[in-house]
Scaffold this active site. Structure first.
Site, short mmCIF file in Angstrom:
data_model
loop_
_atom_site.label_atom_id
_atom_site.label_comp_id
_atom_site.label_asym_id
_atom_site.label_seq_id
_atom_site.Cartn_x
_atom_site.Cartn_y
_atom_site.Cartn_z
N ASP A 8 0.81 -1.22 0.00
CA ASP A 8 0.00 0.00 0.00
C ASP A 8 0.85 1.27 0.00
OD1 ASP A 8 -2.79 -1.19 0.19
OD2 ASP A 8 -1.73 -2.19 1.82
N HIS A 10 0.75 3.38 -2.57
CA HIS A 10 -0.15 4.38 -3.16
C HIS A 10 0.59 5.59 -3.71
CE1 HIS A 10 -4.05 2.60 -2.09
NE2 HIS A 10 -3.39 2.08 -1.10
N ASP A 47 -0.84 -2.29 -4.59
CA ASP A 47 -1.04 -0.85 -4.48
C ASP A 47 0.28 -0.08 -4.43
OD1 ASP A 47 -3.72 -1.32 -4.62
OD2 ASP A 47 -4.20 -0.66 -2.58
N HIS A 83 -5.74 -1.03 -6.40
CA HIS A 83 -5.62 0.31 -6.99
C HIS A 83 -4.81 0.35 -8.28
CE1 HIS A 83 -7.39 3.25 -4.15
NE2 HIS A 83 -7.41 2.17 -3.40
N HIS A 164 -3.40 -9.55 -1.53
CA HIS A 164 -3.85 -8.17 -1.39
C HIS A 164 -5.37 -8.22 -1.24
CE1 HIS A 164 -3.31 -3.79 -1.90
NE2 HIS A 164 -4.56 -3.86 -2.30
N HIS A 197 -3.47 -4.33 1.43
CA HIS A 197 -4.86 -3.87 1.29
C HIS A 197 -5.39 -3.22 2.56
CE1 HIS A 197 -8.55 -3.24 -0.72
NE2 HIS A 197 -9.26 -4.07 0.00
N HIS A 199 -4.78 -1.07 5.61
CA HIS A 199 -3.74 -0.11 6.00
C HIS A 199 -3.58 -0.06 7.51
CE1 HIS A 199 -4.27 2.34 2.01
NE2 HIS A 199 -4.17 1.04 1.81
MN LIG Z 1 -4.28 0.10 -0.39
#
Ligand SMILES: [Mn+2]
Length: 405
Positions: A8, A10, A47, A83, A164, A197, A199
């Site tokens: 994650d 991102h 992600d 994502h 994930h 996935h 957080h």
């Molecule tokens: Mn995420």
């Protein structure tokens, strides 16, 4: 053997440039740690990017750093997350793999409607890695339901499974309502289960399975996460004489100061004054500031609070970035429409669930699945350089795929 597990990231998230810069910095610092610590390899459990088509600036920074890892002989193993995966199955992870900058370990074939995964073996350490990509709204469930477990469980050696998705047994309390799937869908007998996935840093030792880890986001991804965690984290795993140690490494890129302010029985003027007063004697140099306002104002409107003045004061004290959140604030004079849950995916889910079966064209589960898939596909914008025709065709292609035309 030593390796790092990140999830994650991102990259490219946060609308504001200054915030985006910090989240990119978190990535660069984490990678520098890995090089300095001489890890054997790195895992990205989904992600990596915030969108399936990240912007060029972000891509430039990431590819440059991945190249540096390669020059240091540190391979990167990854799976796509919810994502960084477009509805038609396109992901930047594959582009980076084709460029030789990382290896997508979600590989396999479908035999008699069962998904048979293959292992990717790390040359240096012999670690065997496999995993399943993540999709939005638990659309990845079908992979787990049809996963062939036997070959994975019987493989010998040090094994890592990357995932994930939300696993029920690993769900933190504040995400209790989130749809999830049971741990029993995953193969037994792995040394390490590298999750993404959710957080929220989570650890679970499960008999007959192994160590399950969500390392948390590498940098908080929105206001609430910033307020709750202040910083991101990743996992560092060391295996020596068959003994496995997992450390959670916190990653402080910038100082964070949070204020949760109760406005009950106060006027907008008093609120402004007291907030400025609160920060007055604090060192705010290069800090991130989050201000959450709660309760119901005595008089006036939320918009009467002089945020301009508050922000001006905090920036003059050297703050790096200031954010406010008034979603839990109301006034007697004016009631705002609010949704308590501000994670957009959860809001979406709640609203869809609430309105299911008003038209009885499909059964409940099909309708839920179709609605989520359609929302997912339609939630797209025309990309830089993409022509209108290409864009329209892409959407049409995605929708016909979903509706089985
Ligand atoms: Mn995420």
């Amino acid at each position: 053997m030593k390796y790092a597990h990140l999830a994650d990231l991102h990259l490219g998230s946060w609308r504001d440039d200054k915030m985006r810069e910090i989240s990119t910095k978190a990535f660069l610092i984490a990678m520098d740690h890995c090089i300095k610590n001489e890890v054997d390899f790195i895992l990205f459990a989904g992600d990596l990017f915030n969108t399936s088509l990240p912007n060029l600036d972000t891509l430039k920074i990431v590819t440059k750093k991945l190249k540096e890892l390669q020059d240091n002989n540190i391979p990167v193993y990854a799976i796509a997350g919810s994502h960084d995966y477009s509805p038609t199955g396109k992901t930047m992870i594959d582009v980076l793999e084709n460029a030789g900058l990382l290896i997508n370990v979600c590989k396999g074939e479908v035999i008699d409607s069962k998904l048979r995964l293959k292992f990717t073996e790390d040359k240096k350490t012999g670690a065997k890695i496999t995993g399943i990509l993540g999709k939005k709204g638990l659309l990845d469930k079908i992979y787990y339901q049809n996963l062939e477990l036997e070959n994975l469980e019987q493989e010998s050696g040090y094994k890592i499974f990357m995932f994930h998705t939300t696993i029920s047994e690993l769900k933190p309390k504040h995400l209790e309502k989130l749809e999830s799937q049971p741990l029993s869908f995953l193969p037994k007998n792995f040394n390490y289960y590298a999750g993404g996935h959710i957080h929220h840093p989570t650890r679970l030792e499960e008999k007959n399975y192994g160590t399950f880890i969500y390392p948390g986001a590498l940098f908080p991804n929105n206001f609430q996460e910033l307020e709750k965690y202040s910083k991101g984290s990743y996992s560092l795993i060391t295996v020596e004489n068959e003994q496995q140690t997992v450390e959670l490494i916190p990653l402080e890129v910038i100082k964070h100061q949070s204020l949760i302010f109760n406005c009950v029985h106060k006027t907008p003027e008093v609120v402004s004054f007291e907030i400025i007063n609160h920060f007055n004697n604090l060192d705010l140099t290069n800090s991130l500031i989050t201000i959450r306002l709660k309760g119901s104002l005595d008089k006036g409107k939320v918009s009467d609070i002089n945020f301009k003045e508050i922000f001006k004061q905090l920036y003059s004290q050297g703050a790096y970035f200031v954010m406010k959140n008034t979603s839990q604030l109301s006034s007697e004079e004016f009631e705002e429409i609010k949704i308590s849950n501000s994670n957009p995916e959860n809001v979406e889910e709640e609203i869809i669930q609430e309105h299911l079966q008003q038209i009885k064209l499909f059964d409940k589960e099909t309708e839920l699945h179709l609605t989520k898939s359609l929302l997912n596909s339609l939630n797209t914008v025309k990309n830089e350089g993409e022509t209108v025709t290409d864009f329209q065709n892409k959407i049409k292609e995605e929708i016909s795929k979903l509706l089985n035309f």
